[in-house]
Every structure is written in C-alpha cells, then in structure tokens.
Enzyme design. Structure first.
Site, short mmCIF file in Angstrom:
data_model
loop_
_atom_site.label_atom_id
_atom_site.label_comp_id
_atom_site.label_asym_id
_atom_site.label_seq_id
_atom_site.Cartn_x
_atom_site.Cartn_y
_atom_site.Cartn_z
CE1 TYR A 93 2.07 -51.85 16.27
CE2 TYR A 93 3.95 -50.41 16.63
CZ TYR A 93 3.43 -51.67 16.42
OH TYR A 93 4.26 -52.75 16.39
CE LYS A 163 8.44 -51.60 18.68
NZ LYS A 163 7.66 -52.83 18.81
CD1 TRP A 184 7.82 -50.43 9.34
CD2 TRP A 184 7.29 -50.53 11.52
NE1 TRP A 184 7.59 -49.16 9.76
CE2 TRP A 184 7.26 -49.19 11.10
CE3 TRP A 184 6.98 -50.83 12.84
CZ2 TRP A 184 6.95 -48.15 11.98
CZ3 TRP A 184 6.68 -49.80 13.70
CH2 TRP A 184 6.66 -48.48 13.27
CG ASP A 185 6.89 -53.95 15.31
OD1 ASP A 185 6.32 -53.26 16.16
OD2 ASP A 185 6.29 -54.48 14.35
CB THR A 186 13.06 -56.17 14.36
OG1 THR A 186 12.36 -57.12 15.18
CG2 THR A 186 14.56 -56.39 14.53
#
Length: 238
Positions: A93, A163, A184-186
């Site tokens: 994404y 990512k 969310w990413d972390t």
C-alpha cells in the site's frame, strides 16, 4: 484462473484529485513490476465523488476494484479490510498523494520476493531524500525516537505510508493489531518485529504533500498510542 502476484491498496478519504493521478500512475508502475496485479481502492466514506470515480474506472479496467464503506472505518481498519480481500501473494500500500516516489515500489516488492515478510519505506535513513517543513521533521524524528526508546524497535521510520507484505504472513499478524487509524503502521511493524518477522527498511525519496500539518492533538494521540501498545505488550501480554 490466473493467480495474482501483487495486490496494491490505495487508502482514500475525500482525495479525488489525487486519486485521478494515482490510479494511472499505479497502473504504469505496476505493469513494469509484474504481469499480474490488482489495485484495490480502500475508499473510506468519502463524500467528494471518489467512489463514483473508481466505479467508472472499474468498468474499463478489471484490475481496478473499489472497496467502499458508507461509514468511516479509519485508516487501519480500511487497510485490514483491503488486505483480507486482496488476492495477491504480495500486498502493498501507499498513500494516495504519492508522497513517496513510486520508483521505490519495485524495491519493496522485490524485497518481499526475496524473503522479507515486510518491506517498508524509510524517510529517516542516511540515504533517504526527503523534503518537508521543519515542524514535520522535528515531530517525525521525535515520534520515532519515542517508538525506538519505549517500544524497543530497531527501525528508524515507523509511519511511512509505503509498505509491502507477504500476505500469508501478514494476515495472522493483523489479528493482533488493535489500532484502527494512523498508529496502525507503527503497531504492525513493532508487533511484526517482536514476532520474528523479517523486516527490511528501504530509503526512499519523499516529498511532503500539500495541506499536511501536524496538530497538537495528533502528537498527544500518537504518544498515547505508544504507551497503550507498551502496556499491551508488557503488562497485559496481548
């Protein structure tokens, strides 16, 4: 039925002008990366015509798919939904404003092809080429330092919206991820590292998009999210 190698997810919320650029650029770039791909637009309750635009594109290109939600899901939940629906063995994404140079898409996908479970763009490696305001730079470095210090991460940039993942490895990880929005990413990276996932951080060229600002509330929310995750990992052991 032909299997799909790469599923690209574009999260969208009232981003119609950017979306009109991102879809053709995505098709062009992905066509050079793989012979088999799909693009999932995770459209999260937009009111600016984004959903209608993607529906029209769907009619002309079967590789484009709209995942529409009438209600706001939040960035994290929208991504979870899209990755679950994806058909590719590799899922990726990137932000709809294409702040990260799309030349790096082949790099993160190749990293997963070569055995990484997660490949993530990084704006904070020495080789990275970034342009953003001083306030954003200070906030980003401060935030990532907190993540490294409090959560014990060895990565440098936890929030770059760029990512790629081995989907079979990602799906079980998502079952443990609690955050539904920006953290969310972390959380994905920290939980993945703790679970022994192979994570590769790739320096990228990145340019700050228009209208992106850091508010005091954002800083407080992110700090609170770091502490909640620390509590979950070390006290409640989730």
């Amino acid at each position: 039925m032909t299997s799909i190698e790469v599923s690209a997810v574009i999260p969208v919320y009232n981003d119609l002008p950017a979306l009109k650029v991102a879809i053709p650029v995505s098709i062009e770039v992905l066509s050079k990366v793989t012979d088999s791909f799909e693009i999932l637009v995770a459209e999260d309750g937009s009111t600016d015509g984004s959903a209608e635009f993607v529906r029209a594109v769907e009619q002309t290109d079967p590789r484009i798919h709209l995942l529409h939600s009438d209600q706001r899901l939040g960035r994290g939940r929208a991504l979870n939904r899209a990755f679950t629906a994806a058909q590719g063995t590799i899922v990726c994404y990137y932000d709809v404003d294409l702040a990260t140079d799309m030349q790096h898409l082949a790099e993160v996908i190749d990293a997963v092809r070569e055995g990484s479970d997660i490949a993530t763009g990084s704006r904070l490696l020495p080789e990275s080429d970034i342009v953003r305001t001083g306030g954003r730079e200070i906030a980003s470095r401060g935030y990532n330092l907190l993540v490294r210090t409090i959560l014990g991460s060895k990565l440098y940039d936890h929030q770059c919206g760029f990512k790629a993942f081995n989907r079979a490895r990602l799906l079980p990880l998502l079952e443990k991820v609690d955050d539904t929005h920006w953290f969310w990413d972390t959380e994905v990276l920290v939980r993945g590292a703790r679970a022994g996932y192979r994570i590769r951080e790739i320096p990228v060229r990145w340019r700050q998009g228009p209208g992106t600002t850091v508010k005091r509330k954002d800083v407080v929310d992110m700090g609170s999210a770091i502490l909640r995750l620390w509590w979950g990992l070390h006290v409640s052991k989730d």
